[in-house]
Design a protein around this motif. Structure first.
Motif, PDB file in Angstrom:
ATOM      1  N   ALA A   1       0.830  -1.212   0.000  1.00 38.91           N
ATOM      2  CA  ALA A   1       0.000   0.000   0.000  1.00 38.91           C
ATOM      3  C   ALA A   1       0.858   1.253   0.000  1.00 38.91           C
ATOM      4  CB  ALA A   1      -0.931  -0.012   1.210  1.00 38.91           C
ATOM      5  N   SER A   2       1.997   1.210   0.689  1.00 36.49           N
ATOM      6  CA  SER A   2       2.909   2.353   0.682  1.00 36.49           C
ATOM      7  C   SER A   2       3.539   2.531  -0.691  1.00 36.49           C
ATOM      8  CB  SER A   2       4.016   2.164   1.728  1.00 36.49           C
ATOM      9  OG  SER A   2       3.489   2.049   3.029  1.00 36.49           O
ATOM     10  N   GLY A   3       3.892   1.421  -1.310  1.00 42.93           N
ATOM     11  CA  GLY A   3       4.592   1.481  -2.589  1.00 42.93           C
ATOM     12  C   GLY A   3       3.748   1.991  -3.730  1.00 42.93           C
ATOM     13  N   ILE A   4       2.470   1.646  -3.752  1.00 36.96           N
ATOM     14  CA  ILE A   4       1.661   2.040  -4.912  1.00 36.96           C
ATOM     15  C   ILE A   4       1.356   3.527  -4.923  1.00 36.96           C
ATOM     16  CG2 ILE A   4       0.645  -0.231  -5.316  1.00 36.96           C
ATOM     17  CD1 ILE A   4      -1.809   1.734  -3.834  1.00 36.96           C
ATOM     18  N   SER A   5       1.550   4.232  -3.805  1.00 35.26           N
ATOM     19  CA  SER A   5       1.370   5.682  -3.825  1.00 35.26           C
ATOM     20  C   SER A   5       2.370   6.331  -4.774  1.00 35.26           C
ATOM     21  CB  SER A   5       1.520   6.267  -2.418  1.00 35.26           C
ATOM     22  OG  SER A   5       2.832   6.076  -1.926  1.00 35.26           O
ATOM     23  N   TYR A   6       3.551   5.726  -4.923  1.00 33.78           N
ATOM     24  CA  TYR A   6       4.546   6.253  -5.846  1.00 33.78           C
ATOM     25  C   TYR A   6       4.168   5.971  -7.296  1.00 33.78           C
ATOM     26  CZ  TYR A   6       7.573   7.382  -1.951  1.00 33.78           C
ATOM     27  OH  TYR A   6       8.082   7.948  -0.806  1.00 33.78           O
ATOM     28  N   THR A   7       3.397   4.923  -7.529  1.00 36.58           N
ATOM     29  CA  THR A   7       2.885   4.681  -8.875  1.00 36.58           C
ATOM     30  C   THR A   7       1.968   5.816  -9.297  1.00 36.58           C
ATOM     31  OG1 THR A   7       2.989   2.287  -8.529  1.00 36.58           O
ATOM     32  CG2 THR A   7       1.584   3.074 -10.317  1.00 36.58           C
TER      33      THR A   7
ATOM     34  N   GLY B   1      -1.108  11.020  -4.325  1.00 32.14           N
ATOM     35  CA  GLY B   1      -0.564  10.050  -3.384  1.00 32.14           C
ATOM     36  C   GLY B   1      -1.396   9.831  -2.141  1.00 32.14           C
ATOM     37  N   ALA B   2      -2.290  10.793  -1.832  1.00 32.37           N
ATOM     38  CA  ALA B   2      -3.036  10.729  -0.571  1.00 32.37           C
ATOM     39  C   ALA B   2      -4.033   9.586  -0.529  1.00 32.37           C
ATOM     40  CB  ALA B   2      -3.768  12.051  -0.326  1.00 32.37           C
ATOM     41  N   PHE B   3      -4.449   9.065  -1.689  1.00 35.06           N
ATOM     42  CA  PHE B   3      -5.443   7.987  -1.705  1.00 35.06           C
ATOM     43  C   PHE B   3      -4.925   6.740  -0.993  1.00 35.06           C
ATOM     44  CE2 PHE B   3      -2.680   6.231  -4.782  1.00 35.06           C
ATOM     45  CZ  PHE B   3      -2.977   4.882  -4.831  1.00 35.06           C
ATOM     46  N   ALA B   4      -3.598   6.600  -0.892  1.00 34.03           N
ATOM     47  CA  ALA B   4      -3.029   5.391  -0.301  1.00 34.03           C
ATOM     48  C   ALA B   4      -3.189   5.340   1.210  1.00 34.03           C
ATOM     49  CB  ALA B   4      -1.542   5.283  -0.662  1.00 34.03           C
ATOM     50  N   TYR B   5      -3.449   6.479   1.864  1.00 27.62           N
ATOM     51  CA  TYR B   5      -3.526   6.493   3.322  1.00 27.62           C
ATOM     52  C   TYR B   5      -4.598   5.548   3.860  1.00 27.62           C
ATOM     53  CZ  TYR B   5      -0.476  10.583   2.978  1.00 27.62           C
ATOM     54  OH  TYR B   5       0.561  11.431   2.705  1.00 27.62           O
ATOM     55  N   PRO B   6      -5.822   5.552   3.324  1.00 26.01           N
ATOM     56  CA  PRO B   6      -6.816   4.581   3.825  1.00 26.01           C
ATOM     57  C   PRO B   6      -6.387   3.134   3.606  1.00 26.01           C
ATOM     58  CG  PRO B   6      -7.894   6.316   2.563  1.00 26.01           C
ATOM     59  CD  PRO B   6      -6.421   6.468   2.337  1.00 26.01           C
TER      60      PRO B   6
ATOM     61  N   PHE C   1      -4.027   2.196   6.271  1.00 28.32           N
ATOM     62  CA  PHE C   1      -4.701   2.090   7.566  1.00 28.32           C
ATOM     63  C   PHE C   1      -5.560   0.830   7.666  1.00 28.32           C
ATOM     64  CE2 PHE C   1      -8.355   3.121  10.361  1.00 28.32           C
ATOM     65  CZ  PHE C   1      -7.654   3.364  11.544  1.00 28.32           C
ATOM     66  N   LEU C   2      -6.034   0.305   6.542  1.00 28.34           N
ATOM     67  CA  LEU C   2      -6.983  -0.812   6.542  1.00 28.34           C
ATOM     68  C   LEU C   2      -6.474  -2.046   7.291  1.00 28.34           C
ATOM     69  CD1 LEU C   2      -9.836  -1.253   5.448  1.00 28.34           C
ATOM     70  CD2 LEU C   2      -8.826  -2.264   3.392  1.00 28.34           C
ATOM     71  N   PRO C   3      -5.184  -2.429   7.176  1.00 25.50           N
ATOM     72  CA  PRO C   3      -4.730  -3.611   7.931  1.00 25.50           C
ATOM     73  C   PRO C   3      -4.854  -3.478   9.443  1.00 25.50           C
ATOM     74  CG  PRO C   3      -3.199  -3.116   6.161  1.00 25.50           C
ATOM     75  CD  PRO C   3      -4.163  -1.973   6.217  1.00 25.50           C
ATOM     76  N   PHE C   4      -4.921  -2.244   9.966  1.00 24.81           N
ATOM     77  CA  PHE C   4      -5.043  -2.080  11.409  1.00 24.81           C
ATOM     78  C   PHE C   4      -6.427  -2.496  11.899  1.00 24.81           C
ATOM     79  CE2 PHE C   4      -1.555   0.753  10.334  1.00 24.81           C
ATOM     80  CZ  PHE C   4      -0.635   0.442  11.321  1.00 24.81           C
ATOM     81  N   ILE C   5      -7.420  -2.508  11.012  1.00 26.31           N
ATOM     82  CA  ILE C   5      -8.759  -2.981  11.378  1.00 26.31           C
ATOM     83  C   ILE C   5      -8.973  -4.325  10.697  1.00 26.31           C
ATOM     84  CG2 ILE C   5     -11.183  -2.317  11.669  1.00 26.31           C
ATOM     85  CD1 ILE C   5     -10.452   0.492  10.907  1.00 26.31           C
ATOM     86  N   SER C   6      -8.124  -5.258  11.021  1.00 22.97           N
ATOM     87  CA  SER C   6      -8.168  -6.597  10.445  1.00 22.97           C
ATOM     88  C   SER C   6      -7.490  -7.543  11.432  1.00 22.97           C
ATOM     89  CB  SER C   6      -7.438  -6.620   9.097  1.00 22.97           C
ATOM     90  OG  SER C   6      -6.038  -6.544   9.288  1.00 22.97           O
TER      91      SER C   6
END
Length: 253
Positions: A70-76, A171-176, A179-184
């Protein structure tokens, strides 16, 4: 036409890969956040979290791998946005190349860059005590799931890369997604969560993916989780691809 597509995609992928190799700081930045999380959770919180696992790093690594992606695709999205703003897309349209090859070059570059990041994170996890008796087939299954998940999220990244109004928005779209793995089930068992939170955690894509990877590493039967994980990944991929191509057609029309 197919020959042109593969040839054009290969040439354009080489271009975007060169951009990545010339700025390795993007990969370093991508792995810093998940590695820092892994260090903090294992050495600060790990002793207080009861997961039923002998090693907390073994338990949490699948979730950390998804956060890495999820962090990496923000650079895409960032690279695609900067290409759009630089006018390179207009120049490509004036050339006799397959139009979709421009997007696929960014997608394949994302897969390569994320693969490097994942290898680094797994290497750090090994230094921290991660151990698995998983065989070659289990590792290949893990790699396949991570590849499919990366591909699905990358096509999501294409959409803001094409349509964002600013580089920050791209790039901001990647933040959610981070965060999603923290509610899993990535960091704690879902059974410990309050009712509504548990219901959400057990019916979102990260939990079955994490559970599948964790079971493969632990050499346990994966059960239905693997099919649910694959269904989520394929479903997200198909929907994201359709919307990304629609956004691309609007941009080049």
């Amino acid at each position: 036409m197919t020959t042109y597509f593969f040839g054009d995609t290969r040439a354009l992928t080489g271009r975007t890969l060169r951009h990545v190799t010339r700025s390795m700081d993007t990969i370093i930045t991508t792995v810093l956040t998940p590695v820092a999380m892994m260090l903090m959770f294992v050495y600060v919180f790990g002793g207080a979290i009861r997961t039923g696992s002998d090693s907390y790093v073994n338990y949490m690594l699948p979730g950390i791998l998804l956060i890495t992606i999820a962090s990496g695709i923000s650079y895409t999205a960032y690279r695609l946005f900067t290409d759009m703003q630089s006018g390179i897309f207009e120049r490509f349209q004036s050339l006799p190349i397959a139009r979709s090859s421009v997007l696929w070059a960014h997608v394949l570059t994302s897969l390569a860059a994320n693969l490097i990041s994942l290898v680094i994170v797994v290497g750090v996890a090994l230094l921290m005590g991660f151990r698995t008796g998983a065989g070659v087939r289990a590792w290949l299954a893990v790699a396949g799931i991570l590849l499919l998940f990366t591909l699905a999220l990358t096509w999501i990244a294409v959409i803001p890369g094409l349509s964002a109004a600013s580089v920050e928005g791209a790039g901001a779209f990647a933040y959610p997604l981070i965060f999603l793995p923290f509610i899993s089930s990535a960091f704690v068992p879902t059974q410990t969560m309050p009712g509504p939170v548990r219901a959400f955690a057990e019916h979102q894509p990260v939990t079955p993916i994490v559970n599948t990877i964790r079971d493969l590493f632990a050499q346990r039967p994966v059960g239905d989780d693997i099919w649910i994980a694959l269904a989520w990944c394929v479903g997200i991929l198909v929907v994201a691809y359709v919307f990304a191509m629609a956004a691309y057609r609007r941009k080049i029309s």
